[in-house]
Design a protein around this motif. Structure first.
Motif, PDB file in Angstrom:
ATOM      1  N   SER A  23     -67.932  14.319 134.006  1.00 14.64           N
ATOM      2  CA  SER A  23     -68.382  15.710 134.133  1.00 14.64           C
ATOM      3  C   SER A  23     -68.583  16.368 132.761  1.00 14.64           C
ATOM      4  O   SER A  23     -68.777  17.569 132.676  1.00 14.64           O
ATOM      5  N   ASN A  24     -68.530  15.569 131.690  1.00 21.46           N
ATOM      6  CA  ASN A  24     -68.714  16.015 130.311  1.00 21.46           C
ATOM      7  C   ASN A  24     -67.522  16.812 129.772  1.00 21.46           C
ATOM      8  O   ASN A  24     -67.639  17.467 128.751  1.00 21.46           O
ATOM      9  N   ALA A  25     -66.379  16.768 130.471  1.00 18.67           N
ATOM     10  CA  ALA A  25     -65.174  17.427 129.967  1.00 18.67           C
ATOM     11  C   ALA A  25     -64.595  16.576 128.834  1.00 18.67           C
ATOM     12  O   ALA A  25     -64.561  15.346 128.910  1.00 18.67           O
ATOM     13  N   LEU A  26     -64.126  17.234 127.798  1.00 16.13           N
ATOM     14  CA  LEU A  26     -63.580  16.548 126.633  1.00 16.13           C
ATOM     15  C   LEU A  26     -62.230  15.914 126.966  1.00 16.13           C
ATOM     16  O   LEU A  26     -61.323  16.584 127.447  1.00 16.13           O
ATOM     17  N   ILE A  27     -62.102  14.616 126.711  1.00 10.28           N
ATOM     18  CA  ILE A  27     -60.837  13.913 126.899  1.00 10.28           C
ATOM     19  C   ILE A  27     -60.075  13.894 125.583  1.00 10.28           C
ATOM     20  O   ILE A  27     -58.884  14.183 125.539  1.00 10.28           O
ATOM     21  N   GLU A  28     -60.790  13.549 124.497  1.00 11.99           N
ATOM     22  CA  GLU A  28     -60.184  13.583 123.166  1.00 11.99           C
ATOM     23  C   GLU A  28     -61.275  13.606 122.119  1.00 11.99           C
ATOM     24  O   GLU A  28     -62.424  13.280 122.383  1.00 11.99           O
ATOM     25  N   GLN A  29     -60.872  14.010 120.914  1.00 11.14           N
ATOM     26  CA  GLN A  29     -61.795  14.014 119.787  1.00 11.14           C
ATOM     27  C   GLN A  29     -60.999  13.899 118.498  1.00 11.14           C
ATOM     28  O   GLN A  29     -59.808  14.208 118.466  1.00 11.14           O
ATOM     29  N   GLY A  30     -61.656  13.452 117.456  1.00 10.98           N
ATOM     30  CA  GLY A  30     -60.994  13.345 116.161  1.00 10.98           C
ATOM     31  C   GLY A  30     -61.908  12.770 115.105  1.00 10.98           C
ATOM     32  O   GLY A  30     -63.048  12.393 115.379  1.00 10.98           O
ATOM     33  N   ASP A  31     -61.365  12.716 113.884  1.00 11.21           N
ATOM     34  CA  ASP A  31     -62.118  12.198 112.751  1.00 11.21           C
ATOM     35  C   ASP A  31     -61.906  10.703 112.608  1.00 11.21           C
ATOM     36  O   ASP A  31     -60.772  10.216 112.683  1.00 11.21           O
ATOM     37  N   ALA A  32     -62.981   9.988 112.382  1.00 13.88           N
ATOM     38  CA  ALA A  32     -62.894   8.559 112.079  1.00 13.88           C
ATOM     39  C   ALA A  32     -62.530   8.419 110.606  1.00 13.88           C
ATOM     40  O   ALA A  32     -62.807   9.300 109.788  1.00 13.88           O
TER      41      ALA A  32
END
Length: 188
Positions: A136-145
């Protein structure tokens, strides 16, 4: 276009002479050319877009070389006959490239999975960010590589368990010095 080398009269000369000639200095040489002609035309939308991007690139390059630290970085990358301004201008015009066809077959929603991205730029990649989103395009996680020893390789280790990984998407966003953004979306 005429070029003058070691001419006592034209050495160091630059600018417009009358309505006919323009003198320029490039790489220690004096270059003489006709005065540019003013174009009178009705540009189409594509031409207007190119002109606008050119103006923005010129503004970026001018601002970049006004910062001595950034100017030094661009000057170090300049080739013979190029200035820091030329390199900064070219950098603005070219966004980073993310290598196509990533392989995320090993991702099964576990914590610690390493999302790898290979990113290239004509000057320097400054950041790579990773997002994982559900169906549903909800953010699960994010971060910097994190950039690796091979400067084109970036790795992000997942931090959230994702039981619905099979319907998720992995989004890679790459940025360069002028903050051009390239986005790659991979549906799992």
């Amino acid at each position: 276009m005429a070029k003058s080398r070691n001419n006592v009269i034209t050495h160091g000369l630059s600018g417009l002479i009358g309505d006919l000639l323009v003198f320029r200095q490039r790489a220690g040489k004096t270059i003489v050319s006709d005065r540019p002609k003013v174009r009178v035309d009705n540009p189409n939308p594509d031409q207007l877009e190119v002109r606008e991007r050119f103006i923005k690139a010129a503004r970026y390059a001018k601002a970049a070389i006004s910062d001595l630290t950034i100017k030094a970085l661009y000057q170090a990358a300049a080739k013979a006959g190029q200035s820091a301004y030329n390199v900064a201008f070219a950098d603005y015009k070219k966004a980073p490239e993310i290598e196509a066809n990533p392989n995320y077959n090993g991702y099964s929603g576990q914590i610690g999975y390493q999302v790898e991205a290979t990113v290239y730029d004509n000057f320097m990649v400054t950041a790579v960010k990773v997002e994982i989103r559900d169906a549903s395009n909800a953010l699960i996680e994010q971060g910097d590589a994190i950039q690796q020893d091979d400067v084109s390789k970036w790795i992000y280790a997942t931090t959230v368990a994702n039981p619905d990984y099979a319907t998720s998407s992995i989004i890679i966003k790459a940025y360069d010095m002028p903050e051009n953004e390239t986005i790659q979306v991979t549906q799992l």
